[in-house]
Design a protein around this motif. Structure first.
Motif, PDB file in Angstrom:
ATOM      1  N   PHE A 296       0.839  -1.198   0.000  1.00  0.00           N
ATOM      2  CA  PHE A 296       0.000   0.000   0.000  1.00  0.00           C
ATOM      3  C   PHE A 296       0.874   1.248   0.000  1.00  0.00           C
ATOM      4  O   PHE A 296       1.737   1.418   0.861  1.00  0.00           O
ATOM      5  CB  PHE A 296      -0.912   0.014   1.227  1.00  0.00           C
ATOM      6  CG  PHE A 296      -1.773   1.253   1.324  1.00  0.00           C
ATOM      7  CD1 PHE A 296      -2.707   1.529   0.341  1.00  0.00           C
ATOM      8  CD2 PHE A 296      -1.635   2.131   2.380  1.00  0.00           C
ATOM      9  CE1 PHE A 296      -3.505   2.662   0.413  1.00  0.00           C
ATOM     10  CE2 PHE A 296      -2.427   3.262   2.463  1.00  0.00           C
ATOM     11  CZ  PHE A 296      -3.365   3.520   1.478  1.00  0.00           C
ATOM     12  N   VAL A 297       0.652   2.101  -0.987  1.00  0.00           N
ATOM     13  CA  VAL A 297       1.323   3.397  -1.061  1.00  0.00           C
ATOM     14  C   VAL A 297       0.245   4.471  -0.957  1.00  0.00           C
ATOM     15  O   VAL A 297      -0.664   4.546  -1.789  1.00  0.00           O
ATOM     16  CB  VAL A 297       2.115   3.557  -2.373  1.00  0.00           C
ATOM     17  CG1 VAL A 297       2.772   4.930  -2.419  1.00  0.00           C
ATOM     18  CG2 VAL A 297       3.172   2.464  -2.493  1.00  0.00           C
ATOM     19  N   LEU A 298       0.329   5.286   0.074  1.00  0.00           N
ATOM     20  CA  LEU A 298      -0.663   6.313   0.355  1.00  0.00           C
ATOM     21  C   LEU A 298      -0.201   7.649  -0.224  1.00  0.00           C
ATOM     22  O   LEU A 298       0.917   8.096   0.035  1.00  0.00           O
ATOM     23  CB  LEU A 298      -0.853   6.440   1.871  1.00  0.00           C
ATOM     24  CG  LEU A 298      -1.720   7.597   2.374  1.00  0.00           C
ATOM     25  CD1 LEU A 298      -3.155   7.416   1.917  1.00  0.00           C
ATOM     26  CD2 LEU A 298      -1.641   7.684   3.891  1.00  0.00           C
ATOM     27  N   SER A 299      -1.062   8.265  -1.008  1.00  0.00           N
ATOM     28  CA  SER A 299      -0.774   9.592  -1.535  1.00  0.00           C
ATOM     29  C   SER A 299      -1.684  10.590  -0.835  1.00  0.00           C
ATOM     30  O   SER A 299      -2.894  10.631  -1.081  1.00  0.00           O
ATOM     31  CB  SER A 299      -1.004   9.628  -3.050  1.00  0.00           C
ATOM     32  OG  SER A 299      -0.700  10.905  -3.572  1.00  0.00           O
ATOM     33  N   THR A 330       8.528   4.356   4.055  1.00  0.00           N
ATOM     34  CA  THR A 330       9.405   5.216   3.270  1.00  0.00           C
ATOM     35  C   THR A 330       8.558   6.380   2.787  1.00  0.00           C
ATOM     36  O   THR A 330       7.332   6.252   2.625  1.00  0.00           O
ATOM     37  CB  THR A 330      10.031   4.482   2.074  1.00  0.00           C
ATOM     38  OG1 THR A 330       8.984   3.984   1.228  1.00  0.00           O
ATOM     39  CG2 THR A 330      10.914   3.336   2.540  1.00  0.00           C
ATOM     40  N   VAL A 331       9.192   7.521   2.562  1.00  0.00           N
ATOM     41  CA  VAL A 331       8.463   8.726   2.189  1.00  0.00           C
ATOM     42  C   VAL A 331       9.092   9.324   0.939  1.00  0.00           C
ATOM     43  O   VAL A 331      10.319   9.472   0.853  1.00  0.00           O
ATOM     44  CB  VAL A 331       8.487   9.765   3.329  1.00  0.00           C
ATOM     45  CG1 VAL A 331       7.765  11.040   2.895  1.00  0.00           C
ATOM     46  CG2 VAL A 331       7.858   9.203   4.599  1.00  0.00           C
ATOM     47  N   GLU A 332       8.235   9.643  -0.036  1.00  0.00           N
ATOM     48  CA  GLU A 332       8.691  10.309  -1.248  1.00  0.00           C
ATOM     49  C   GLU A 332       7.680  11.369  -1.617  1.00  0.00           C
ATOM     50  O   GLU A 332       6.598  11.066  -2.112  1.00  0.00           O
ATOM     51  CB  GLU A 332       8.867   9.315  -2.395  1.00  0.00           C
ATOM     52  CG  GLU A 332       9.400   9.959  -3.666  1.00  0.00           C
ATOM     53  CD  GLU A 332       9.541   8.965  -4.801  1.00  0.00           C
ATOM     54  OE1 GLU A 332       9.833   9.404  -5.918  1.00  0.00           O
ATOM     55  OE2 GLU A 332       9.344   7.761  -4.566  1.00  0.00           O
ATOM     56  N   LYS A 333       8.014  12.621  -1.331  1.00  0.00           N
ATOM     57  CA  LYS A 333       7.113  13.756  -1.533  1.00  0.00           C
ATOM     58  C   LYS A 333       5.796  13.495  -0.778  1.00  0.00           C
ATOM     59  O   LYS A 333       5.808  13.319   0.421  1.00  0.00           O
ATOM     60  CB  LYS A 333       6.903  14.007  -3.023  1.00  0.00           C
ATOM     61  CG  LYS A 333       8.182  14.437  -3.747  1.00  0.00           C
ATOM     62  CD  LYS A 333       7.945  14.747  -5.203  1.00  0.00           C
ATOM     63  CE  LYS A 333       9.228  15.198  -5.881  1.00  0.00           C
ATOM     64  NZ  LYS A 333       9.041  15.484  -7.308  1.00  0.00           N
TER      65      LYS A 333
END
Length: 349
Positions: A296-299, A330-333
């Motif tokens: 799961f990647v949360l935007s 992990t965090v990307e923008k």
């Protein structure tokens, strides 16, 4: 949230007491029965959240327990784990064919038992949520009218950050989110927001104001490009009056929403920011993760996450940085990738 209740059905006193002690240390409510017949009586009395059952027992064996409980509507949904010394393929197949959820052999590792319990309870919660979310649509499919209405109506496309309605607007529609996600939120006099609900596709929203008042009591904004079906207020009110089953399902949904908001307010008052951020990430995953996704990647913007947690965006950023250094995310923008969901769920403080 109350602790889950587990029923242990085991004729060996030492194993029964040791397992009971282990689960109580893990903060479960534990009941025990020393044979199959007692287990069935107790299961129907307390309706536990999960059952751990031995196979070889006097009075009634584990297979008989599972078979009888599976026939009762009040107990057929309970996750069932066999705990036994029998370990050949035929026994395993027989248990699974009867509907067992898991199968652990003695002697068992304590962590394996706890992991199995947590997995089965989590799966049961997810299944319950899916059933509740789909219950209204299933009901309307049976009576046809609202399902036919949704089928015939075209959906409207909304872009990210676009308003659907604002606080104080006249209530003209309720809505069905066909695709996408959105947030509902309230603002104080200083224009500081608190997100009251995150809504994923396949759900109705905006109906509580129809039942309470003619004006919107909160705002609704799109989180990602979405498709929404509008249901006129007059049609909805007429349907509630003439169709008892539809009215009942909306009441159930409204009650569930109130309970969820109450629990969040309690956490807001008593939990640390760290735990509230953890809870927000898990809640967003449960609501927005698509079926079949392995990760799961949360935007989400930091301000939106802060408005869910009920704190400043600076506090959220610091907490996310801590989670990142601990190997949880992990965090990307604006994207947050949950890389150790189990450790995040098991966080105690």
């Amino acid at each position: 949230m109350p602790n889950k209740t587990i029923l242990i059905i085991e004729d060996n006193l030492e194993i029964r007491e040791n397992t009971e002690e282990l689960l109580e240390l893990a903060e479960y409510n534990v009941h025990t029965a020393e044979n199959g017949k007692q287990g069935i009586i107790l299961a129907k009395e307390i309706i536990p959240d999960l059952i751990i059952c031995d196979i070889m027992m006097p009075e009634l064996d584990g297979y008989g327990v599972l078979k009888l409980l599976s026939k009762s509507p009040t107990t057929s949904h309970i996750p069932f784990i066999f705990l036994t010394a029998k370990a050949n393929k035929e026994d395993f197949r027989k248990g699974m064919n009867l509907g067992a959820d898991d199968y652990l052999t003695k002697p068992f590792d304590e962590s394996d038992l706890i992991d199995a319990i947590e997995v089965r309870l989590k799966k049961a919660e997810n299944n319950k949520k899916v059933e509740e979310d789909s219950l209204l649509y299933s009901t309307t499919e049976n009576n046809g009218e609202l399902a036919d209405f949704l089928e015939q109506k075209k959906s409207f496309k909304f872009s990210k950050n676009e308003y659907i309605y604002k606080e104080g607007d006249y209530v003209s529609f309720i809505y069905f989110l066909k695709k996408g996600s959105l947030k509902t939120y309230a603002e104080n006099d200083d224009a500081k927001g608190y997100i009251t609900e995150i809504i994923s596709d396949g759900n109705y929203f905006g109906y509580s104001d129809v039942l309470k008042t003619n004006a919107r009591t909160e705002n609704a904004t799109v989180l990602e490009d979405s498709e929404i079906i509008k249901i006129p207020k007059e049609y909805f009110e007429e349907l509630l009056l003439k169709n008892k089953s539809v009215a009942l399902e909306f009441i159930k949904m409204l009650t569930g929403n109130i309970k969820e908001k109450e629990e969040r307010l309690i956490k807001l008052a008593f939990q640390s920011v760290r735990m509230r951020v953890r809870d927000a990430l898990i809640m967003l995953r449960d609501k927005l993760k698509k079926e079949g996704e392995s990760e799961f990647v949360l935007s989400i913007s930091r301000q939106d996450l802060a408005d869910i947690v009920g704190t400043s965006s600076e506090s959220v950023i610091r907490t996310l940085s801590d989670f990142k250094s601990e190997g949880l995310i992990t965090v990307e923008k604006s994207k947050i990738h949950l890389i150790d969901e189990k450790k995040l769920e098991n966080m105690k403080y």
